[in-house]
Scaffold this active site. Structure first.
Site, PDB file in Angstrom:
ATOM      1  N   CYS A  66       0.834  -1.197   0.000  1.00 10.43           N
ATOM      2  CA  CYS A  66       0.000   0.000   0.000  1.00 10.43           C
ATOM      3  C   CYS A  66       0.879   1.262   0.000  1.00 10.43           C
ATOM      4  CB  CYS A  66      -0.918   0.007   1.225  1.00 10.43           C
ATOM      5  SG  CYS A  66      -2.035   1.420   1.267  1.00 10.43           S
ATOM      6  N   CYS A  70       0.018   5.232   6.797  1.00 12.14           N
ATOM      7  CA  CYS A  70      -0.653   5.035   8.085  1.00 12.14           C
ATOM      8  C   CYS A  70       0.354   4.438   9.076  1.00 12.14           C
ATOM      9  CB  CYS A  70      -1.851   4.122   7.934  1.00 12.14           C
ATOM     10  SG  CYS A  70      -3.024   4.657   6.652  1.00 12.14           S
ATOM     11  N   CYS A  73       0.164   0.699  10.257  1.00 15.38           N
ATOM     12  CA  CYS A  73      -0.157  -0.373   9.314  1.00 15.38           C
ATOM     13  C   CYS A  73       1.071  -1.124   8.785  1.00 15.38           C
ATOM     14  CB  CYS A  73      -0.955   0.191   8.139  1.00 15.38           C
ATOM     15  SG  CYS A  73      -1.524  -1.110   7.018  1.00 15.38           S
ATOM     16  N   CYS A 110     -16.121 -10.314   5.613  1.00 15.46           N
ATOM     17  CA  CYS A 110     -15.528  -9.027   5.255  1.00 15.46           C
ATOM     18  C   CYS A 110     -14.263  -9.255   4.437  1.00 15.46           C
ATOM     19  CB  CYS A 110     -15.189  -8.234   6.515  1.00 15.46           C
ATOM     20  SG  CYS A 110     -16.599  -8.023   7.632  1.00 15.46           S
ATOM     21  N   CYS A 141     -19.133  -7.448   3.441  1.00 21.07           N
ATOM     22  CA  CYS A 141     -18.514  -6.176   3.793  1.00 21.07           C
ATOM     23  C   CYS A 141     -17.187  -6.097   3.045  1.00 21.07           C
ATOM     24  CB  CYS A 141     -18.276  -6.085   5.305  1.00 21.07           C
ATOM     25  SG  CYS A 141     -17.510  -4.534   5.845  1.00 21.07           S
ATOM     26  N   CYS A 201     -19.697   0.970   7.874  1.00 22.05           N
ATOM     27  CA  CYS A 201     -18.918   0.410   8.973  1.00 22.05           C
ATOM     28  C   CYS A 201     -17.759   1.375   9.197  1.00 22.05           C
ATOM     29  CB  CYS A 201     -18.417  -0.987   8.604  1.00 22.05           C
ATOM     30  SG  CYS A 201     -17.310  -1.731   9.831  1.00 22.05           S
ATOM     31  N   ARG A 273     -18.240  -3.155  17.403  1.00 18.09           N
ATOM     32  CA  ARG A 273     -17.406  -4.349  17.226  1.00 18.09           C
ATOM     33  C   ARG A 273     -16.112  -4.244  18.010  1.00 18.09           C
ATOM     34  NH1 ARG A 273     -17.129  -4.976  11.803  1.00 18.09           N
ATOM     35  NH2 ARG A 273     -18.853  -6.446  11.866  1.00 18.09           N
TER      36      ARG A 273
END
Length: 327
Positions: A66, A70, A73, A110, A141, A201, A273
């Site tokens: 990616c 972040c 991450c 998901c 999801c 979500c 969640r």
């Protein structure tokens, strides 16, 4: 006579508010712990059966590489975390995983992909996966990064039920965690998803070095959306060597429980969640989270690339607490 599964009438639910101020949310965090837990449990019971927990499974359908930065991450290409970039999974592989999740008791499947924003051809591939998973009788999801309005509409047409796109933290602390996309970019994607008719979500991560005010700011932002997210994942930071947040001072478990409770009070009709970080939580901490209004978990050995408790361990805990999977 056993009363373990007796169904009792639930009290009338108070309509959700959308005008929570940061000061009001901060005041909830400051409540004595027993009072906060009481209010959260009350809000939970007004909207849900407190003995039911939704079971979901999360699969990384495209891992690593990616371009974002972040700080939490391990899939960011710029960090040396041992995660290698992989291609998008084949449809048959994804459906096999979904079938196994369904047979193991999951009701929602998901799919996560490490993209900044998917290309239109990527969307078509994911739509085929959504259609296949839906055919298995599961809710669907996806979390694919930033979306355009047409991409959100295409996902809706394929039958996607939920789209995950977290705000992560407060607007003020956000720049300390991510610089490659703005807070408004995230809000724009949420608007596209909502306008397309897909359930939202959206939650965040705590334990990244943020203040209580930042946690209050995140929840106030979520609760201030025109429609509350139908699902609100609250993640505890999982520290991964090689990421900038490795070595961050760990959050006190009771502060995490408080965050769950405040989210439940401010968004009483949302599914809250208990997400990343459960591998390092004691059974007692997780039990307090359920008492505070958490009513969904991910099961399976991994959450994308980070460890998660195994299914047998989760089912044993739910059984010990007298909880059961949500239908």
């Amino acid at each position: 006579m056993s009363l373990a599964h007796e169904t009792r009438p639930l009290p009338a639910a108070i309509p959700p508010r959308h005008d929570w101020t940061r000061e009001e949310v901060r005041a909830l965090f400051a409540l004595p712990f027993p009072e906060l837990m009481f209010r959260a449990a009350q809000a939970h019971r007004e909207n849900f059966d407190p003995a039911e927990v939704q079971i979901s499974t999360l699969l990384s359908i495209k891992t690593g590489g990616c371009p974002e930065d972040c700080a939490y991450c391990p899939q960011a290409a710029r960090y040396d975390t041992g995660i290698k970039a992989e291609k998008l999974m084949r449809l048959e592989t994804v459906l096999a995983e979904a079938r196994a999740a369904r047979d193991g008791g999951a009701s929602r499947f998901c799919m996560g992909a490490a993209w900044r924003s998917p290309k239109d051809r990527d969307i078509e591939n994911v739509c085929a996966m959504v259609e296949g998973v839906k055919a298995l009788g599961l809710e669907t999801c996806a979390t694919l990064g930033m979306l355009t309005a047409p991409q959100a509409q295409r996902l809706k047409a394929s039958g996607l039920d939920y789209y995950n796109h977290n705000l992560d933290t407060s607007p003020e602390f956000y720049g300390d965690i991510i610089t490659t996309r703005t807070y408004q970019d995230r809000l724009d994607t949420l608007e596209h998803v909502r306008a397309a008719g897909i359930h939202v979500c959206c939650g965040g991560i705590v334990g990244m070095g943020e203040s209580i005010d930042d946690r209050a700011g995140m929840i106030a932002t979520l609760a201030g959306l025109p429609v509350h997210p139908e699902s609100v994942p609250i993640n505890m930071l999982v520290q991964v060597e090689g990421t900038p947040l490795a070595g961050t001072r760990k959050l006190d478990p009771l502060d995490f429980v408080r965050t769950i409770a405040v989210a439940r009070i401010c968004m009483p009709a949302s599914v809250v969640r208990l997400s990343a970080g459960r591998e390092d939580m004691s059974e007692e901490t997780q039990a307090l989270c359920f008492l505070a209004g958490a009513n969904s978990i991910f099961y399976g050995p991994k959450l994308l690339t980070t460890p998660n408790p195994g299914r047998d361990r989760d089912m044993a805990l739910l059984d010990k607490l007298g909880l059961r999977p949500m239908e």
